[in-house]
Scaffold this active site. Structure first.
Site, PDB file in Angstrom:
ATOM      1  N   LYS C  76       1.028  -1.255  -0.054  1.00  0.00           N
ATOM      2  CA  LYS C  76      -0.170   0.055  -0.051  1.00  0.00           C
ATOM      3  C   LYS C  76       0.857   1.341  -0.041  1.00  0.00           C
ATOM      4  CE  LYS C  76      -3.933   2.214   2.391  1.00  0.00           C
ATOM      5  NZ  LYS C  76      -4.780   2.094   3.625  1.00  0.00           N
ATOM      6  N   SER C 151      -9.940   2.316   2.638  1.00  0.00           N
ATOM      7  CA  SER C 151      -8.948   3.123   1.831  1.00  0.00           C
ATOM      8  C   SER C 151      -8.161   2.020   1.032  1.00  0.00           C
ATOM      9  CB  SER C 151      -8.253   3.991   2.681  1.00  0.00           C
ATOM     10  OG  SER C 151      -7.366   3.213   3.624  1.00  0.00           O
ATOM     11  N   SER C 175     -10.257  -0.199   6.723  1.00  0.00           N
ATOM     12  CA  SER C 175      -9.952  -0.052   5.408  1.00  0.00           C
ATOM     13  C   SER C 175      -9.246  -1.205   4.689  1.00  0.00           C
ATOM     14  CB  SER C 175      -8.762   1.239   5.424  1.00  0.00           C
ATOM     15  OG  SER C 175      -9.169   2.465   5.425  1.00  0.00           O
TER      16      SER C 175
END
Lengths: 482, 104, 484
Positions: C76, C151, C175
Site C-alpha cells: 500500500k 481506503s 480500510s
C-alpha cells in the site's frame, strides 16, 4: 496613584542530554545547518517519537531539587500551530498533566540603596517537558528566511512560576537563582548566549493594594539578566504610563530590543492563538514510580540551600558568605577543598570571595579557570596562620601564584617575605625605635593612644615589614607599660 | 451547534487551507451534515467516564540517550520542494530550507 | 500459479520449479495487462522489483531463504519505501521519494520478499471507495463499474485480480476489512500495536494499524509472521514475544463460542448480505461452534465517535505538509501565510480537507470538551462493550460491510452515507481489537465478507477460525472469470 508591578516567569531550560527528546539525533550546539536534523526532526511522513530517558531524569532531578510534586503519571500533548521552524505543525509539550507540579525556590534579593537585602519564596506552578523549535535565519537569500532544524526537538524543561515577583530586582534574583540551580543539579549548561536558558517574563501592573491582576504582556526570549532588568523596567514604565494616560493594556507578546531598550508587540502573534491541545496519540502516558525517584535522588548532589546551612554551622560562616560560596557547585567545591587541605574556613572564605573572585570576575572566568589550585591556596593560608608571612605579604605571594608559580614556600623565600618572629630580634628593633623616638614615647605616656600605633609603624618600617605585627604589638606594649 | 460561513473561514485559516467563497458554502453544507452525525454523542451521559486515548493501558517506553542518527542532509534536501514563484530551483540554500521571510 | 497460496509458492520456489524472477515477471506481466484498466498500482519500478527477485533467488540458492523469500508482495502506498515514490494517494506527496523504509517494508525486505509495487489508496487513507485518490479510482475486479472499497482499494483490487501474491493494507476504521469484503478475499487488522507504525504515513495515530490482505487465512498468517513484531521506534509498538501465527490453523472448532451482536444484524444491513452471513454462521455450527447472542449496545455511536477522534488526530498529523521541507509547494505565493494556505489547498483533495476542517473544529477552543473529550469517553464505553461480550464468547461474528460493492460515484458526494460503510468495522479500531474479513459467498455476483472479531492478541485463534471455514468452503479461492 501608586502602582505595583506583578511578574511571573516562564523559563525554557535546555536539558543537558546527548540526543533530542524524541529522537537519537545529536543536540550539540553550533553544527552546520540541518546536519543534525534527522527524519524525526524534519517530520518526514511516517516518523514517530520515542522519549529520551535522560530528559525524564532531568525533570525528576529538578522536581526533587525544588521539593515539588512529581507526577506519577503525566501526559504529552500536541500544541498545534504553523510556523516554519516547527516542522510537524505542532509542538510536543505537556499541558494538563505536567511531569513536575507545585514547588518553590527561595531567592535572595540584594540590597538596593537604603533597602536592605531580603529573602523571598517564589512558588513554582509547574515544570513540563517539551521539544524546542528550530531557528529561522535571515539574510542568506534576499526576501527569504532560511530554516535550520538542528535545534528542533532539543529537550526543554519549561519552568513556570506563580505571579509572585513584585520588582525587576526580584525577577532577576529569581532568574539568577534558577540559573544557579539548574546548573547545580547538572540538568542545564546555563549558557545564555547559546540559548540554553531563556526567560519569558509576564508583566502586569495594578494599583497598589489591589488584589486583582492587571492585563499582562509577555516579554519573550530574554537571554541576559541585564536585558531582563531593562526590559521589565521599561515595560513597567510603559504600562503605568499607558494606564495613567487613560489607555488600556491589551494582552500581547512583546520583544525587547536591547539597542533601544524598548519593548514592542510581535506582529506574527497578533492573531488570537488557538493551539488545539490534545493528548499526543503517538506517545503513551509517562509514569514515574517512587523507585524511579529514589534512583534519581541517589545521584543528586547536596543542594545549595543545605550546603549553605552546613557552611554556617560547620564553618561558622555568615549567611552572606555561605550564600555567596554556594552560587555554584564548582565554587563551593573549591572552597571545601581549600578547607580540607588545611586552611582555616573563615580565612578561606575571605580569600575565595575576595582575591580569587576579584581576579576571576575581572577576566570573566569561572572558578575552574583559577590558576591557583585549592591546595595551593590552602598552603598560602597556612603560611599566614603559622606566622611565616603576614597578610600583606601573602597578597604579594598570591600575585606571583596567579601568574603560574605554585610553590608557596619558594616564592616566600625568593621574595624574602618571611616574617621575623624571633623575640630577641624584635626586642632589639623595638629598643632602637624607642630610643630614636622619645617624643612619641612621651606622648604615649601622656595618654595619646595614637602614638602607640605610630611606634608600631616605626618598628614595622625598621623591620622592612617582616616583623610579626602581633609580636611587635605585644613587645612594645610590655616595654612601654612594664 | 450550527456552523456559519464565518466559522468555516476561521477553521480553514487555523488549518492553513485557502477556501474560496464558493468552496466555503459547499464545505458548510457537508460539514454541517457530518456535525449532525457527531451530535448523536451528546445524548450519552458520560459523567465520570475516564477518557480513552489509547487502547492499551500502558506507560511510555524510554529510549537510552545515545546518538543513533547521522547527518543525512544531502538525501533529505534532495526531496525539498521547488522554490516556485518562477523558480524551478529547490527551496534550499547553504543547507537551509527557504521560505518567504518570517516576520516576528 | 496466480491462484497458488503463499505456502505453495514458497514450496515451488524452494524446489526451484520456478524462480522468483519468473514468478515476479509473471505478476508484472499481469499488471501490465490489467492495471491500466483496474488502476490498482500507482507506482511500479520493474528494474528494482526484478533486482529484488534476483536477490531472492540468490538467497533461495544459498539456502538462507525464509518462508516469503522470493514472493512478490504489493505494498500500500502508505508505507515509506526507500527510493520509491510514496504518495499516500495525495497530490501533496505526488513527487515524494521516501528517503527511508517503514518498519513493515524492512520486515519484508529482511524476509526476502519482493516489492511488486505501490498500490492505490484513498488519499491519506481517508475514504471507503478509493475515490478520494489523487491518482484516480480503482475498479472492483468483480465489476468494473463498482468500487473496490477503501481506503486500501488498490491492494484489495490487486489481491482480488491476482495482480500480486498478497498485499499489505492499513485499517483505521475498516480500510482492510471493508475492501476485503467488497473484493472477496481475506484481510486482517491486527490488535493495535502488533505491527509497528514506523514509516506508515499517519492518518489517525491511535487507530491506524497495518495488516495483511491475501487470498486465505493461511496466507494472512504467513504475512503476519513477517509484519508483526516489536519496533522500538514506535512508542505504541507492543513488546511481546514473537509468535507463529500459523500455529493454531489446524485446531478443530469444536466448542468455539461465537458471539452474534444483535446490533450487527439490525436496520441498515442489506438483506442479501445478511443471508450470506447467516449461511456462513450455519456452516460454523456444523463445524461444532456454539452460537451466543450478545449485544454491543454502543455500536451506533462508533461512527460519531470515530468522526471526531480520527479527524482530530488527522488534522494535527497532516499539519506537517506545509510545503517547506518536502511535498507540494504552491506554484506561486506572496508571503508565508499565502504559501501555507495555497500549498495545502492545492495539495489536499476535498475529503482530506473536510476531515482536517472537522478535526480543527472539534479541537478548537470551546469545543474540545463537547466533542473530543466526549468522544474519548464514549470510546471507553465501546471498548467496555467488547470486554463484556468476550466474557460470553471467544470470537464475534457479523458482516464486515453493510452492503456489497456499490457503484463508483454513488456515494462520493455524500460523506455521511460513505461513512456508514464502516459501521461494523470502526468499533474494533476504537477498542484496538483485531478484526478480519473472510469471503463468505456472493450476493448478485458480488462478494460478501464475514467479519470475525477477536479479543486482544487473539489473531492466531481468529486465523484458525477462518482457516477451518476455508477448509470446508471455497469462496476464498474464487476469482473473477474475465481475469483468469
Amino acid at each position: 496613584m501608586e502602582w505595583e508591578v506583578v511578574i511571573g516567569l516562564e523559563t525554557h531550560t535546555q536539558l543537558q542530554t546527548n540526543t533530542k527528546i524524541f529522537s537519537g539525533a545529536s543536540i550539540k550546539y553550533g553544527a552546520e545547518p540541518n546536519t543534525q536534523a534527522c527524519e524525526v526532526s524534519l517530520a518526514l511522513p511516517g516518523v514517530l517519537p520515542v522519549l529520551n530517558k535522560e530528559a525524564v531524569q532531568c525533570a525528576i532531578k529538578f522536581g526533587l531539587a525544588i521539593d515539588a510534586e512529581i507526577a506519577p503519571r503525566s501526559v504529552f500533548a500536541r500544541k498545534n500551530y504553523f510556523y516554519p521552524d516547527l516542522p510537524k505543525g505542532y509542538q510536543i509539550s505537556q499541558y494538563e498533566l505536567p511531569v513536575v507540579g507545585k514547588g518553590a525556590v527561595t531567592i535572595q534579593v540584594p540590597a538596593v540603596g537604603k533597602n536592605p537585602a531580603y529573602e523571598k519564596v517564589i512558588n513554582i506552578t509547574r515544570a513540563h517537558l517539551e521539544e524546542d523549535a528550530g531557528k529561522s535565519v535571515h539574510g542568506a537569500v534576499e526576501g527569504m528566511s532560511g530554516i535550520d532544524l538542528n535545534r528542533a526537538g532539543t529537550p526543554l524543561l519549561e519552568i513556570v512560576t506563580e505571579p509572585d515577583m513584585r520588582s525587576a530586582a526580584e525577577a532577576v534574583a529569581y532568574a539568577k537563582k534558577l540559573h544557579e540551580l539548574v546548573q547545580w543539579i547538572g540538568i542545564c549548561d546555563g549558557n545564555m548566549q547559546e540559548g540554553s536558558f531563556r526567560c519569558d517574563v509576564n508583566v502586569s501592573v495594578r494599583p497598589k493594594g489591589s488584589d486583582k491582576l492587571g492585563t499582562r504582556r509577555e516579554i519573550k526570549n530574554l537571554n541576559s539578566f541585564k536585558f531582563m532588568q531593562q526590559a521589565i523596567e521599561y515595560e513597567t514604565r510603559w504600562q503605568i504610563g499607558t494606564l495613567e494616560d487613560g489607555g488600556t493594556i491589551q494582552q500581547a507578546t512583546v520583544l525587547f530590543n536591547p539597542d533601544t531598550g524598548e519593548t514592542r508587540a510581535m506582529r506574527s502573534k497578533e492573531e488570537a492563538n488557538d493551539y488545539r491541545y490534545f493528548p499526543d496519540p503517538d506517545l503513551l502516558p509517562l509514569t514515574i514510580t517512587e523507585a524511579d525517584k529514589a534512583a534519581v535522588q541517589a545521584t543528586m548532589p547536596e543542594l545549595a540551600g543545605a550546603m549553605k546551612a552546613r557552611f554556617e554551622t560547620q564553618h561558622g560562616l555568615s549567611a552572606y558568605d555561605a550564600n555567596a560560596l554556594t552560587t555554584s557547585r564548582e565554587l563551593a567545591a573549591y572552597f571545601t577543598a581549600t578547607v580540607d587541605a588545611g586552611a582555616e574556613a573563615k580565612q578561606a572564605a575571605n580569600w575565595v570571595m575576595g582575591s580569587i573572585s576579584a581576579k576571576l570576575n575581572a577576566e570573566n572566568q569561572p572558578i575552574s579557570a583559577s590558576p591557583v589550585s585549592a591546595a595551593n591556596l590552602a598552603q598560602l593560608l597556612k603560611r599566614i596562620a603559622d606566622n611565616t608571612i603576614s597578610n600583606n605579604a601573602a597578597k604579594q605571594v598570591f600575585e606571583v601564584m596567579w601568574v603560574g608559580d605554585s610553590d608557596v614556600d619558594a616564592i616566600i623565600e625568593k621574595l624574602g617575605l618571611k616574617q621575623v618572629s624571633d623575640n630577641g630580634a624584635i626586642e632589639a628593633i623595638i629598643d632602637e625605635v624607642l630610643a630614636a623616638n622619645p617624643a612619641m614615647v612621651e606622648e604615649f605616656k601622656a595618654g595619646k593612644e595614637k602614638a602607640f600605633n605610630a611606634l608600631v609603624g616605626q618598628a614595622m618600617k625598621a623591620s622592612k615589614g617582616k616583623a610579626n605585627p602581633a609580636q611587635v604589638n605585644e613587645v612594645l606594649k610590655r616595654k612601654l607599660t612594664g | 451547534m450550527a456552523l456559519s460561513i464565518e466559522d468555516i473561514k476561521k477553521i480553514a485559516h487555523l488549518a492553513r487551507i485557502e477556501v474560496s467563497e464558493q468552496e466555503a458554502s459547499a464545505t458548510l453544507s457537508k460539514l454541517s451534515g457530518i456535525l449532525g452525525l457527531i451530535e448523536q454523542m451528546q445524548a450519552v451521559d458520560t459523567a465520570g467516564i475516564i477518557p480513552m486515548s489509547h487502547s492499551q493501558d500502558l506507560s511510555q517506553r524510554l529510549r537510552d540517550d545515545v546518538i543513533s542518527k547521522t547527518n543525512q542532509r544531502e538525501a533529505f534536501q534532495a526531496i525539498a520542494p521547488t522554490l516556485n514563484n518562477g523558480s524551478n530551483e529547490p527551496a534550499v540554500a547553504d543547507g537551509l530550507y527557504l521560505v518567504p521571510k518570517v516576520i516576528e | 500459479m496466480i491462484n497458488s497460496s503463499l505456502k505453495q509458492l514458497g514450496e515451488m520456489l524452494q524446489a526451484k520449479t520456478i524462480s522468483s524472477v519468473e514468478l515476479t515477471q509473471s505478476f508484472l506481466d499481469r499488471i501490465k495487462q490489467y492495471n491500466p484498466s483496474i488502476n490498482a498500482y500507482i507506482a511500479l519500478n520493474e528494474a528494482e522489483t526484478l533486482a529484488q527477485a534476483k536477490a531472492a533467488d540468490a538467497r533461495l540458492a544459498n539456502g538462507s531463504a525464509a518462508p516469503l523469500t522470493g514472493i512478490p508482495i504489493a505494498q500500500k502506498d502508505i508505507f515509506c519505501a526507500k527510493g520509491w515514490t510514496t504518495t499516500c494517494g495525495s497530490k501533496m506527496l505526488a513527487n515524494f521519494v521516501a528517503p527511508y523504509d517503514a518498519h513493515v517494508i524492512s520486515q519484508f525486505d529482511a524476509a526476502g520478499a519482493v516489492n511488486l509495487g505501490k498500490t492505490n489508496m484513498d488519499e491519506f487513507a481517508m475514504g471507503s471507495s478509493n475515490e478520494t485518490s489523487y491518482f484516480g479510482g480503482v475498479k472492483n475486479p468483480w465489476d468494473f463499474d463498482r468500487v473496490p472499497g477503501g481506503s486500501s482499494g488498490g491492494s484489495a483490487a490487486a489481491v482480488a485480480a491476482r495482480l500480486c501474491a498478497a498485499a499489505t493494507g492499513t485499517d483505521t476504521g475498516g480500510s482492510i476489512r471493508q475492501p476485503a469484503s467488497l473484493c472477496g478475499f481475506t484481510g486482517l487488522k491486527p490488535t493495535y500495536g502488533v505491527v509497528s507504525r514506523y514509516g506508515m504515513i499517519a492518518f489517525a495515530s491511535s487507530l491506524d494499524q497495518a495488516g495483511p490482505m491475501a487470498k486465505s487465512a493461511e496466507d494472512c498468517a504467513l504475512m503476519m509472521n513477517v509484519m508483526a513484531g516489536f519496533d522500538e521506534r514506535d512508542s505504541t509498538s507492543l513488546n511481546r514475544e514473537k509468535e507463529d501465527y500459523t500455529r493454531d490453523l489446524n485446531k478443530p472448532l469444536q466448542g468455539l463460542r461465537i458471539g452474534l451482536p444483535k446490533e450487527f444484524f439490525a436496520d441498515g444491513l442489506d438483506a442479501n448480505v445478511g443471508k450470506v452471513i447467516e449461511t456462513a454462521i450455519a456452516e460454523y455450527k456444523k463445524l461444532g461452534a456454539e452460537l451466543v447472542d450478545i449485544s454491543l449496545p454502543n455500536t451506533g455511536l462508533s461512527i460519531p465517535v470515530y468522526y471526531v477522534l480520527a479527524p482530530a488526530e488527522a488534522s494535527s498529523n497532516l499539519s506537517r505538509y506545509d510545503g517547506v521541507r518536502y511535498g507540494h509547494r504552491a506554484e506561486s505565493y506572496t508571503d508565508l501565510m499565502d504559501m501555507y494556505c495555497k500549498s495545502r489547498a492545492e495539495g489536499f483533495g476535498a475529503e482530506v480537507k473536510r476531515r482536517i476542517l472537522i478535526g480543527t473544529y472539534v479541537l478548537s477552543a470551546g469545543y474540545y470538551d463537547a466533542y473530543y473529550l466526549k468522544a474519548q469517553q464514549i470510546r471507553r464505553l465501546i471498548a467496555q462493550d467488547f470486554e463484556e461480550a468476550f466474557k460470553h464468547c471467544d470470537v464475534i461474528m457479523g458482516p464486515a460491510a453493510p452492503s456489497t460493492a456499490f457503484k463508483a460515484g454513488e456515494k462520493v458526494d455524500d460523506p455521511v452515507a460513505m461513512y456508514l460503510q464502516d459501521i461494523y468495522t470502526i468499533s474494533t479500531n476504537l477498542a484496538g481489537l483485531p478484526g478480519m474479513s473472510v469471503p463468505a459467498g456472493f450476493s448478485n455476483g458480488l462478494p460478501v465478507g464475514l467479519q470475525i472479531i477477536g479479543n486482544y492478541f487473539d489473531e492466531a485463534r481468529m486465523l484458525n477460525v477462518a482457516h477451518q471455514y476455508q477448509q470446508v468452503t471455497d469462496w476464498h479461492s474464487r476469482m473473477p472469470e474475465e481475469l483468469k
